[in-house]
Every structure is written in C-alpha cells, then in structure tokens.
Design an enzyme around this catalytic site. Structure first.
Site, short mmCIF file in Angstrom:
data_model
loop_
_atom_site.label_atom_id
_atom_site.label_comp_id
_atom_site.label_asym_id
_atom_site.label_seq_id
_atom_site.Cartn_x
_atom_site.Cartn_y
_atom_site.Cartn_z
N HIS A 1 2.63 10.91 0.13
CA HIS A 1 3.22 10.83 -1.18
C HIS A 1 4.70 10.49 -0.88
CE1 HIS A 1 5.38 14.38 -1.89
NE2 HIS A 1 4.59 15.09 -1.04
N CYS A 2 5.21 9.62 -1.96
CA CYS A 2 6.66 9.43 -2.06
C CYS A 2 7.21 10.24 -3.12
CB CYS A 2 7.05 8.05 -1.95
SG CYS A 2 6.31 7.20 -3.21
N ALA A 3 8.23 9.85 -3.82
CA ALA A 3 8.86 10.48 -4.96
C ALA A 3 8.10 10.43 -6.23
CB ALA A 3 10.26 10.03 -5.23
#
Length: 619
Positions: free
Chosen positions: A27-29
């Site tokens: 996952h990213c932000a």
C-alpha cells in the site's frame, strides 16, 4: 459509522480471487496496490461496491484500490492477516537526521509526549503543592488519615510519571500501548529501590548480573528522557518483529521478544548512561558551587532546569544531605527555589501574553504548580514547548540563585521549594523573599518582552500555503487517474523545483507513509491535507525520501516535513509531480485553488472554508 477494517479487507480479498490469484500486495498513502495472476478472475464490480473502497484503477496486471489516507494502512494490516502474506512493504529505518536538526526534533518529541498527559501532571502538581503547604502549617493535620489519603491521590501522577510518559510515547511512536505500559510499570516496579533513596544512600544500591551486564535495582522515578528513548527502541523492535515473524507466531513471539529485549536494553544500557551523567553532574556541581561571588550559584541556577528535563534533578538530595550533616545549612535551596520560581513566573507571563485559550488553560495551573515546587507541568507543558520562556526562566534562575548565595540564603532541611520554601528558611525570610522576587521578576519581565504568541487572521486560517516551489498543475492534469478525478479530494499539483517539502500551515501530522513519500497534516480548523510526492513513487520503497516528522507531531507553517532527491526520481524515470489535496473535501464549504502558473513555497495555494457546524458535530 466507523469502517470495519477487517470486513473491508475480507471483501477485497474475496473479490480478488483469494490467494490463488494473488502475487503481491502493498500500500501507499491512499491505495492498496495488488498484483494478480489473472485480471479476469477479479470481480471489479464487487470491489467497487465494497464499503470503504472509493474507486478502482485497473492496469495490466495491477489493481489500485483507492481507500484513503489514514485508512488504507489499517485495511492493509487486516488484508495481510487474512491473506497470510509473508512479503509486504513496511517503512524502512528512519533516515539519518542531520545534527543541526536533532535538538529541535528532540524538543518537539518531548513536547508531543507530554501534551496528552498534561491534565494528569498538572492536577498532581497542584494538589501536591497545596497538601504540602497545609501539612507544614498544620502539623496535626499532617498526621491524619485524611491527609495521608489526599497525599496518596496527589502524588500518584508525579510518582508514576514514567508510566504516563511510556504510554504517551508509545502512542507517538506507533507501538502497542499495552507493551509500552508494561515497560513503564517495569521501570517503577516495587522490587526496585526508589531513585530518591538511591541518591541519598548510594550504599543501599545493589545489582542483578544478567548475561554479564550489571542492572541496578533502582527505579526511574522522576526520569523522562531515558523512558522516551527506551520506548522508542521498543517500538522499533516491535515493528521489526511484525515484519519478520510468521503470522502464526507473531501474536505471542513478538510481544515476548519486544518486552525482554527492551527491558534489557533500557535497564542494562540506556539507564546506566544517565546514572553516569548524574555522577558527572554532581562532581561538576560540587566544583562549581565553590566559585566565589555567587558565580557558581549563577551557573547552577541557569543549568538546574535542564536537569529537570532530563529527570536527573533528584540526585541533588545527596548534596543537600551532605550540607545539612556538615553545618546544618542547606545552601542548595538558593538554586532549586530560584529555578522553580523562575519557571513559574515565565509560565505565568505566557498566560498573560498568550492569545490562544488552550495555551492559557495550561499555563495558569502549571504556573501555580511550579510556584509550589512541582515544575514538570510548567517546563514540559509550556516553557520547553515555546523555548523562549524556558531560556528566560533559566536567566531568572541564574540571577536569583546568585543573589541568594551572596545574601547567604539557606534552609534548615530540604524537600520543599518555591513559596513553600518560606517554611524552611525562617532564619533568612527577608533574603529568601528578595531572592524569589529577583528570580521570578527577571523571568516574568524577560518572557513578557521576548515571547509573543501570534494568532493567524481569518484569511490565514482559511489558507493552505504552497509546501514547495515549482510549476502549478491543475488537478485534472495530474498524471495519475486517482488524483486527477478527485477521488481523494480537491486540490492541485506542483512540479517541484526544490527538494524540501514544507508544512502548509500550523497543525498536526496525522499520517506518514511507510516509504516516506507522502505525509498528511491537519490544522485547527479541521482541514486534512495530503501531500503526495511523485507518481507511483511508492515503488522506490523509500529510496530518495527523507522524512523529518513523525505521526502526531505538532508542526509550524514552513517547517521541513521531508526532503526529496529530485535527481534520483528523474534518473529512475519517475514523475515528480506533487499532489496536494484536501482529503476531507466533503466536510468543507469551499476548496478553491489560487490561479497561478508558478509558485514559491509559502505563498497562498488553496483557499478553504470549513463547514464549522459540521466539523463541530464530528467533534
């Protein structure tokens, strides 16, 4: 209704085709990124209907499931458990911080640790001072059960301060609160000798021999910094264990190893460093006090507040005991009382000068507590946080201590300071009063002159300022479908021309990404802003990014949030367009970007008008 993270993760897992179709997930932000074997086995319609999913962006073999800042990491955590993934992206070790930034960063961390526990500490300090004063004036009452019970209630918050500090620090560093609580309780265990007794009678101290390391059987009453360092280490160990421990063993092996290793490092290594520091300070203090013309007292008065910050001030009871045994005169009272009263008056000056109601609400009771001898609320809650009141207080303490030394101020015992010091300095009451006036008056006047709390205007409160200089790009032109379509909120893009990303307003860091490429901040008006540097830069796994803040940290407009290696991004073929968007746009009345082609960091970028009534309903 709050999102059920596990249910959301389970629905996503089922829609993806379960483990049979999963290759990798991270996952990213704002997004859950999933690589699958066969895109045809993915039920995209079911994904889009899943509660918590704000959109789905399809690539060749990758799905970007948009969930939102602050939520995606929690959903991912549950997703990892359900899917039993063994490979996932976690934050790399924090990048090395420059020496010049370290002192300011440490001060901010200590301040952020103390903010949540201030009510408890202030209450304890005030109650302790009041009951102490009553007990000194009415010796008969001091022997009653009522007095003993009130004293028990009063001193609990200060006596067990390391426990409160440990829990608050754990929250700040992102660890398990209950593990942090165990470490705090361990450092105050009843099997350990109190630090005050150890300082007064060093011969009572004995040791455990653990793996060849001598661990002192002394608790950490009054200590702050070693507790914070120990908890920081604990959180690092816990996160590392979560990354490397198989799912079926994680639940019981991770906390076991975390507690044992943290306890050993804190009590066997971190703690002893501060014990040695205390011994050095004592030796230096003895030498300094011998300097003529009050010079030694001047220097000791200036330095004394720093020993409170480090939690090493209890050691001075050794000096006081020795002085009383030698000639019955405790001259250290000039230093300790001048310092405590100066801290009180500096804090009181902040109360009168502050424009913020919250600052006033903390400053007044903290000042009263310090005047009665309990300075932790004033120092950690106000003076250290704003720096200038601390410096002004140190100057006042220095002049007060020097004056007291030259006038021959002394006490016939020890244990109380400040206004309560009149009860043990009856042989020199006038001189003691003059000393406090010099110390407190100097601190109050200097703080009033040199400290000022600015209050932003209505226009400033409704403005988001550019976090970086560069070319402004409209939201629709951002080369990322998620941002361009406004699925995560309204905003703009900036093609950066500088490597530093700065805070867009005064506020609190509410999220930092594991790879350091994005950060979210929230201001007093409830505006939540995400700053996302680059397109698909999560794939760099933190390479080229250096974070300068942590979750929960208070930041000022223009403060450095992160540093980006723009040259590296270009060499690796990543677009450096920085997306800046209001994640809670739906709660705002207006989110209007300022029309500009080029912008400098700190210039107005987006005007936001919050729906105050709606925000108030949400608390």
């Amino acid at each position: 209704m709050a999102l059920n993270y596990r249910e959301c993760a389970g629905n996503i897992y089922n829609a993806l085709g379960k483990n049979e179709n999963l290759i990798r997930a991270e996952h990213c932000a704002t997004r859950l990124r999933v690589i699958v074997k066969d895109m045809g086995d993915v039920n995209v319609e079911k994904l889009e209907e899943t509660e918590g999913v704000q959109g789905v962006v399809k690539g060749n073999d990758q799905l970007q499931i948009i969930i939102g800042a602050g939520t995606v990491n929690k959903v991912y955590h549950e997703f990892r458990r359900i899917a039993r993934l063994t490979e996932y992206t976690e934050r790399k070790e924090e990048r090395r911080k420059s020496i010049s930034e370290l002192p300011g960063r440490m001060i901010r961390v200590v301040g952020n640790v103390f903010i949540p526990i201030l009510p408890a500490v202030i209450t304890a300090g005030l109650l302790m001072g009041i009951i102490e004063a009553i007990g000194k004036c009415a010796p008969g009452f001091a022997k009653s059960d009522l007095y003993n019970w009130i004293e028990l209630v009063a001193n609990t918050g200060i006596t067990y301060l390391p426990v409160l500090v440990a829990i608050s620090a754990t929250r700040l560093f992102g660890g398990n609160l209950y593990l942090g609580g165990v470490i705090g309780l361990l450092l105050m265990h009843k099997s350990l000798l109190t630090s005050w007794s150890a300082a007064a009678t060093p011969a009572m101290v004995n040791y455990w021999d653990v793996l060849g390391v001598h661990i002192r059987r002394v608790n950490y009453q009054g200590h702050v910094i070693p507790v914070i360092i120990g908890i920081w280490v604990m959180c690092k160990i816990e996160k590392w264990m979560h990354q490397h421990m198989p799912e079926m063993m994680d639940l019981f092996i991770t906390p076991l190893v975390t507690i044992l290793v943290t306890a050993f490092l804190t009590m066997g290594m971190i703690g002893p460093v501060f014990v040695k520091m205390e011994n050095w300070i004592l030796d230096i203090t003895r030498f300094t006090l011998r300097l003529p013309l009050g010079i030694g007292a001047f220097l000791c008065g200036a330095a004394y507040p720093l020993t409170v910050i480090f939690g090493t001030h209890h050691m001075f009871s050794v000096l006081e005991t020795g002085m009383l045994a030698e000639n019955g005169k405790n001259i250290w009272i000039a230093v300790s009382s001048s310092s405590n009263f100066a801290m009180s008056m500096a804090c009181l000056a902040v109360f009168f000068r502050a424009k913020n109601k919250k600052t006033k609400a903390v400053a007044l009771p903290a000042s009263m507590s310090a005047a009665l001898g309990i300075t932790e609320p004033a120092i950690f809650g106000i003076n250290l946080r704003y720096i200038r009141p601390l410096v002004c207080g140190m100057i006042g303490a220095a002049f007060g201590a020097a004056a007291g030394a030259m006038m021959g101020v002394y006490a016939t015992t020890y244990g109380v300071t400040g206004l309560l010091g009149f009860l043990i300095t009856m042989d020199c009451t006038r001189e003691y009063c003059l000393m406090l006036l010099i110390a407190g008056g100097t601190a109050f006047i200097l703080t009033g002159i040199f400290w000022k709390q600015t209050v932003p205007s209505e226009e400033e409160r409704n403005m988001i300022y550019a976090p970086v200089s560069g070319e402004v790009i409209s939201q629709e032109q951002i080369p990322d479908e998620t941002f361009a379509m406004g699925l995560l909120g309204k905003g703009v893009g900036i093609l950066p021309s500088q490597k530093e990303i700065l805070a867009p307003f005064d506020g609190t860091v509410i999220m930092t990404t594991q790879t350091g490429h994005a950060v979210a901040v929230k201001n007093a008006q409830g505006v939540k802003l995400m700053i996302h540097v680059g397109i698909d830069t999560v794939e760099l796994e933190g390479n080229g990014f250096q974070l300068h803040v942590t979750d929960g940290e208070l930041v000022k407009k223009g403060q450095k949030l992160m540093t980006v290696d723009l040259k590296l991004l270009k060499e690796k073929g990543y677009n450096s367009v920085t997306s800046i968007f209001v994640t809670n746009t739906k709660e705002m009345k207006e989110v209007i970007p300022i029309a500009k082609e080029k912008i400098k960091a700190g210039e107005p970028l987006i005007r936001v008008e919050s729906n105050v009534n709606q925000l108030n309903k949400k608390g």
